[in-house]
Every structure is written in structure tokens, then in C-alpha cells.
Design an enzyme around this catalytic site. Sequence first.
Site, short mmCIF file in Angstrom:
data_model
loop_
_atom_site.label_atom_id
_atom_site.label_comp_id
_atom_site.label_asym_id
_atom_site.label_seq_id
_atom_site.Cartn_x
_atom_site.Cartn_y
_atom_site.Cartn_z
N ARG A 541 17.89 -30.91 17.83
CA ARG A 541 16.61 -31.54 18.42
C ARG A 541 15.71 -30.19 18.84
O ARG A 541 17.17 -29.59 19.05
CB ARG A 541 17.73 -32.42 18.75
CG ARG A 541 17.91 -33.91 18.14
CD ARG A 541 17.97 -34.86 19.23
NE ARG A 541 19.44 -34.90 20.31
CZ ARG A 541 19.29 -35.94 21.33
NH1 ARG A 541 18.49 -36.53 21.27
NH2 ARG A 541 20.45 -35.16 22.39
N SER A 605 26.17 -25.59 20.45
CA SER A 605 27.45 -26.93 19.65
C SER A 605 28.76 -25.96 19.24
O SER A 605 29.30 -26.52 17.92
CB SER A 605 26.95 -28.13 19.22
OG SER A 605 26.90 -27.76 18.28
N ASP A 659 27.36 -26.82 23.96
CA ASP A 659 26.20 -28.89 24.17
C ASP A 659 27.37 -29.37 25.63
O ASP A 659 27.29 -30.32 25.98
CB ASP A 659 27.10 -29.49 23.50
CG ASP A 659 28.05 -29.50 22.63
OD1 ASP A 659 28.37 -29.82 21.55
OD2 ASP A 659 28.30 -28.24 22.65
#
Length: 910
Positions: A541, A605, A659
Site C-alpha cells: 500500500r 512486515s 508492521d
Amino acid sequence: MLAVHLVSFYFSKLQEDPTKKVDRFLHAMRLGDDQLRDISARFLAEMKKGLSSESNAAAAVKMLPTHVRSTPDGSEKGQFLALDLGGSKFKVLQVKVREGMGIRKGGVGMEEKTYPIPKELLNGKGSELFDHVAESLKDFLQERNIDMEKKHPLAFTFSFPCGHTKLDQGFLLNWSKRFRVRGLQDKDVVQALRDAVDRAGGMDVEVLAMVNDTVATMMTCGFDDKHCDVGVIIGTGTNACYMEALRNVDLVEGDEGRMCVNTEWGGFGDDGTLKDFITEFDQNVDAASNNQGKQIFEKMISGMYLGEIVRLVILKMANLGLLFDGHVSDALRTKGKITTADVAAMEEYKTGLKNTKNILVGLDLTPSQDDCIAVQHVSTIVSFRSSNLVAAGLVAILTRIKENRKSRTLTITVGVDGTVYKTHPQYAKRLHKVVRRLLPECQVRFLLSDSGSSKGAALVTAVAQRLATRRKQVDETLCPFRLSQEQLLLVKSRMRAGLEAGLESEGPSAIKMLPSFVYHTPDGTERGKYLALDLGGTNFRAMLVKFRKGLQQSTRLYHKIYTVPPEIMQGTGEELFDHLAECISDFLDYMGIKKARLPAGFTFSFPCEQTALDTGSLVSWTKGYKATDCEGHNVVEMLREAIKRRNDFDLDIEAFVNDTVGTMMSCAYEDPQCGVGLIAGTGSNVCYMEERDAKTQRMCINTEWGGLGDDGSLDDIITPFDVEVNRNSVNPGKQRFEKLTSGMYLGEVVRQVLLDLTRGGLLFRGHVTEALKTPGIFETKYLSQIESDRLALLQVRCILQQLGLDSNCDDSIIVKEVCGVVSRRAAQLCGAGMAAVVDKIRENRGLDHLDITVGVDGALYKLHPHFSQILEETTRLLAPQCDVTFMPSEEGSGKGAALITAVALQKQGM
Ligand code: 0WK
Ligand code: 0WK
Ligand code: BGC
Ligand code: BGC
């Protein structure tokens, strides 16, 4: 005077077709389709009353749960003794299902003997009746040299209304037909049989199931036709059963699956619902019966009463001079003198009239030809009404099943038995015709139970045995997933030890405890516009985040989601970061800020060792990633190089966070008490603010708890199915805790269990399809769908269908259960891990009690119907001195990354 006029009027009519006068005389019995639809609608309403716990007690149609939860699926086998009591004949049988000599493939072998029931026993004591039954059974075993020492499973068909609590326990509600035995009402009939067998002695019989004859008939026909979900008896008595959705059977626990309901439709009308269809003849039959006011519907339909109705009609017509010139004989006045067999004989196509004459002569009457025609027509109208009423009842049941299946049409088979249906000419044909006329949109097949109901009763026992065996085997298979509190406390202590070890050791440790160089949580002073990049488990994203002055904490955020194709995940590092740079470029275009050289925060992440806030080298890929030339490399640098390679935009990566850290920061912006970040998504991980002691500066630690167990510390709870998942993963031996708890793997664990159960013949009829052997086919999203309470089993079957898994009801119940235990274990393990983390923070702060907030993100936590609740319950259970609030992160970790960037830049006074 009036009588004379009446008689002369009728005589004038006599010249006409004798059936016409009967039609007029019995017009109340000639039911048109509208009346049948009306009766059907009334019966449907009664069914609903019987099913609902509020109105069941007062319902005339009892709708008795039978605890038969499934129709035969073709895997039943075994040898059974069977008793068939309650119809016109009492039979003892031996039934061999797919077993024993001379049984054709997939067939059933039966040996039977009918034993008369002495009249006096029909009104005698219950114990005497069952002693007779037990003695007959013993005689049958001896006569057929069946080994009396061996334990024999027995199936018991008992054709009277019983309230079942389980398959082998049923309390008699009331007798019907010719039976009026004393001392058994409201008693457990199965126990009565067991006691009688014990009294008889010398045989080892295990009564495994008791079923109503309608249920046994449905099962018998279900053996040959899997569409058979309805059983109907039109014999001495009449009744019907059908497979109802368990969620609609209020009297039985559970919403999953189906259960056969014995409607006991004989009682329809006992509460006056049919009063406008009851004729004086029906009232007379009822008044003379041994159960007045009861079984009103049965008394208009079944073999015990049809002959009597015809006799009373003829008697009345004779008394009115409409027959036999008004001559009436004592025989005609005598109850039971015309039997239902007589009625059937009178209706015989060819010999009907001759039979009618013989029967009337047998009643000391001298009937004219017209009398015979008229009497034959009376029989026709009476039995026609019977088949019409059965049709109306059946139409209601089929309509109910159609509603349950939420479909406009229906393909179904009705299993039928009973002397009236079998021997009465035209009866079956008439019934089929009316049902199909009233339900033109349904495909209804009628299947005569060719061998009585005992085959069905044996199948119920076989199914019960199969379900019981399967239940046990499924429990054994799933048992390792059901973690006890002791085991969870062990995991908590091992997690704690892993956290401590990770903090201590410089070298590699299962739980890496990676420093994040994030020292503070936000304090609301953050200002400015930042780009946030977020490479998560499932997608990438890009976001633009604005923190504005004035209103406390107002954030504007624009984002765009990009997928990362598997070939990029598992391609080269260069390709991966080129893909990310391309996405960022697209986003900047989309936002029209290509030229703006924005400060950026990069959420990544995966486990990275950082030496500063804006750098990090990848320790090892996890989840589905395997891009080459990345592990051990500074991935921030790799992104910068990719951006340089593109040379169409530029940005400054000021912060690089995991994350979990981004999620914690994002939530801390709303709730300053947030000191932990949890991801329960594709991967599983947690970070928290570590403050060794007052002196050491607080810093957020990315625990990478996914690695717990990589040192074997979880081997005692890891199951063979987990071993399989680990072996097939792209990183065997790594992330063992993650492979028990995260979305990337739960579906695979479920698939492995389903594979094992199917290989064991416990699922999908043992068919191991290609689909089931396909890794990754059972995505974790299916667990969430399958486990949602709102989803009926039919929809579970649709999901399985989409996966190429052809399932039946029972299969989908087990699939749902497997999904449940696997996701429950995952949530519990995360709860145990979280309890370790918050207890550590509490002790770090030297507190007896800690209030803390955990920021959470990840599809498993957010979308799974039960995961979050079980996780929270387990955390509270295992860390009672901590009050933990779980706060789902609204904007994901990107905002957190932007916040960290803002903090970092403010620190640099910029
Ligand atoms: C035959 C079945 C038995 C059932 C009977 C009903 O094996 O279980 O009760 O049909 O029909 P009836 O004998 O009453 O005509
Ligand atoms: C949303 C966060 C992202 C994180 C993801 C985890 O913004 O950083 O990686 O949640 O959830 P998943 O996509 O693995 O279900
Ligand atoms: C009984 C039912 C039975 C039916 C057919 C009725 O009198 O109440 O339990 O199924 O007869 O035998
Ligand atoms: C990674 C962690 C990440 C977690 C959740 C794990 O596989 O190792 O760094 O936080 O997934 O996305």
C-alpha cells in the site's frame, strides 16, 4: 309427512346413475383442490407450531425429534437383529448390510419371522407385551442357530409416538391403533425392551436404536435413493416423517445439520383444526374408538378405520332407504364388519362389483346391482378422501422442505409403506397424481419400501454406529488441537523465556527481539505531510498522510493498494523492489505529487535487523516471500536503488518500521496507553515498548514471536498436520509459532486434517480428490466464511463445492468443526503469547496490575468470526493481573510509519 316427501323425492332420483346419489350423499367427503390446499396450509401451520418450543406442548401435530441426523450414505455395513412392532404384523428379523454370504454387492440380506401378538397382550401390561417380544426374539435366535453368546446389535422399529432424548431412549406419549397396553405411558420403551431381554436371559443383545416405522421406511428407501428425505406409512395407522433443518427443531440443541422429525400427523385435527371437514361418520368412528378425540386425521385415513367409515355410510343410507330398499341387517349394524380389506376388494378394478355383492351378501343383505354400484362408489369416495388427505399432508411437508432449501423447485423421493398403500387398488396412483397436481414445480418420486422397515431400522443403527465411530475417530484426530489451560500456560512461559532469551543473546535466538529504534509513542504534536509505504502480508500500500494543526489529531490519508504477484514475491530482489518503486510512482502520479520530494515512512512486515530508524537488513523472508538477494541485505537501500533506477521521482525514507510497530504507533495516536502492536494476519507477530529498567531508555522491540518453537520448544503441541504444513512450506523449520497461528497457514492445517480424515474414510466418503491434495486450495478466508454463525450448512457445502469437494451434511459439519478447532488453537496460542508480553511489561514496570492497550491489525483478527474474541479471552485468562484493551487499527500501519517519520524529523528539529 316431510319424511314421505323426502323418500319420494329420492326414489324419483333412483332411476338415475346410482353413483350420483352417493356423490350427493357424500359431497362433504369429496374434496376439491382448493380444499386440499386449505388443509395443506393448515397442516403446515400445525407443523410450525409443533417445531417451536413455545407452542410444541399444545400442538396437535407433535413433530417429534428422532435423533436420526442423516440418511444412508452407502457406507453402512454390519449384521443386526431387528424388531418391527406396531404395524399389522410383529416381526423379528436378522439384517445383513453389505455383509455375509450371498449378499449381492452393496445389498442387504434379511431373514424374518412374523410372530402373532395374542389379543390379550394388546390391552395387557407393558411388561407382558415386552416379555412376549423378548421370547419371540429368543425363539428366532434359537430357530436360526444364531450364536447366543455373541453380542448382537439390535434395531427396534416401534410404531407409536415417542419422545426421544437420544436414538436409544424414547418415552411413549400414547398408544394408538389396536394397542392399549398398560404401564408404559411416559416410560422409556427401550429400557422396557432391555429389561424384558434381561428377564428372558440367554442372549446378549444391545439395543442401539429405536425408530418410528416412518423413519425406518425413509431409511430403507434412502438406501437405494439418496433423494429420499420423507417416509410415509399408510397402513393400520398413518404417519409421516421428513428431514428437517436442525436449526428449526427447537427441542433439540444445535443448529448444524438436519434431523428427521416424526410428525405424528395422525393427531392433526385433534385440536379442532379440521372440524369443518369432519363428517358425522368420522364423529361416529371416533366416538366408538378406544382413543376418542385423538388421532382425528388418522381416523379419516388409515386402514384401521376406512372399513368402519364405509360401514357407517352404508348403514345410514340404508336407514334412509337409499340402499337395499331400506333393509338393514344386524351384521351391517355391527362394528368392524366391513374391513379395509373389504373396501379394497370392492374397489378392485375387474372384480370390484362381484366382491361388493359377496361382501354385502355376507352381511345378510340382498343388494341390487345399483346397490352394489352405489356401495362400491361409497368405498371409492372414502378411500379417495383418504389418499387426498395424505396428499394434502405430504404437500405441506414437501413445501416445508422446499422452504428450508430456499429453492423454488424440489427433486425428492418419498419412501412409502403400509398395507393400504400397498394393497388398495388405485390408492397409490391417486395419491401420486394429486401430489403432483398440487405441486407441479416439484419432481416427486414415490418409492415403495419393498422389504418393510427393518432394513431401515438396521441402517439407522448402522448410521448411528458409523456416526458414533466417526465421532470418536474425529475426536481422536482433533484432540491434539484442543489445548488445555495447562498447555497454554506452558506456551506462555515458553514465550516469556523466548522473549527474555532474545533480549539477552547477541546471537541467533528463536524469538529475535529486534530493536526498532522507536523510542516514543506519538504525543499528538506531529504535523506535516508524509508518504507511507506498507509492504504487508498480502499486498503493498502507498499512502499520503497529512497531520494538521487545530482540531486535535486530525489526519487526512489517501491510499492505493497494489498486489504483489507470487512471481514477484518469489522472483529476484531487484524485481521486487522495482515493482514497489513502480507502484509508488503510480501512486504519486495518481496523487499528482510526483515532483514533491516527500519524507517517507516504510512499513516492512518481515524480520529486519536495524541499526537505525531508517535502515534495516532482512534477516529472513517469511510468509510467502522468497525473493532472492534480499536476506542479509539492507532493504531500505534496495528500495532507494530501485527508485534511482526508475529516475522519475524521489523521496526520503526517514523511517523503516515493522508492521507491528506501525500498528502500535497508529493506535497510540488515538490511545496513549497503547504500548503493544499485534499483527494477526497473513503472518503473526507482536512488538512492545521494552523498558528493561528505569535507567534503560524505553524502545519498541519487534519480537518476531513467529519464530517461537524453531528451537523445538513447541514440539509437544505441534501435530503431525503441522509437521506436514511446515514440510511443504517455503521455509521449513522456521516460524513454527507463526505456522500454528497465522492466516498463511491455517487453511493448510485444515486441509491436512481433512485429507487425513478423508483417507480414514471419515469424510467425503473417503474420496481423496485432486482438489483436496492441492496445496493452498483451502485459503484461510474460507475458515472465516465457514465458521460464521450466520452461514447455514448448505452454504458451507457450496464453499466446499467451489473447492471441488462434493460433501453431504455430515461432511460439512465436520469441516466446520475442523476449521473451528484449528482457528481456536491459533487464537489461544496468540492469547498465551500476548499474556506473556503484557505480564513482562507489568513486571518491567514493577506493577501488580497493568492497564494497557494493544493495537491490532491483520485480516485474521479483523475478519475471522471468533478469532479476536478467543484471543482476548485467553489473554485475560492467562494474564489476570493485566487489563488489556485490544484496539483494531483503523488506518493500518502506514499511518504509524508516517507518525514515526514525523517524530523522527521533529527530533531532527525539522
Ligand atoms: C411395514 C413396516 C412396519 C410398519 C407397517 C405399517 O415394516 O414397520 O409399521 O409397514 O403398515 P401396516 O402393517 O400397519 O399396514
Ligand atoms: C495491515 C497493515 C499492514 C500489515 C497487515 C497485516 O497496514 O502493515 O502487514 O495489516 O495483515 P494481513 O494483510 O497480513 O492480513
Ligand atoms: C402411530 C405412528 C405410526 C403410524 C403408522 C400411528 O398410529 O402414532 O407412530 O408411525 O401409526 O404405523
Ligand atoms: C513477519 C513479521 C510481521 C508478521 C506480520 C511475519 O511473518 O516475520 O515481521 O510482523 O509476519 O505481518
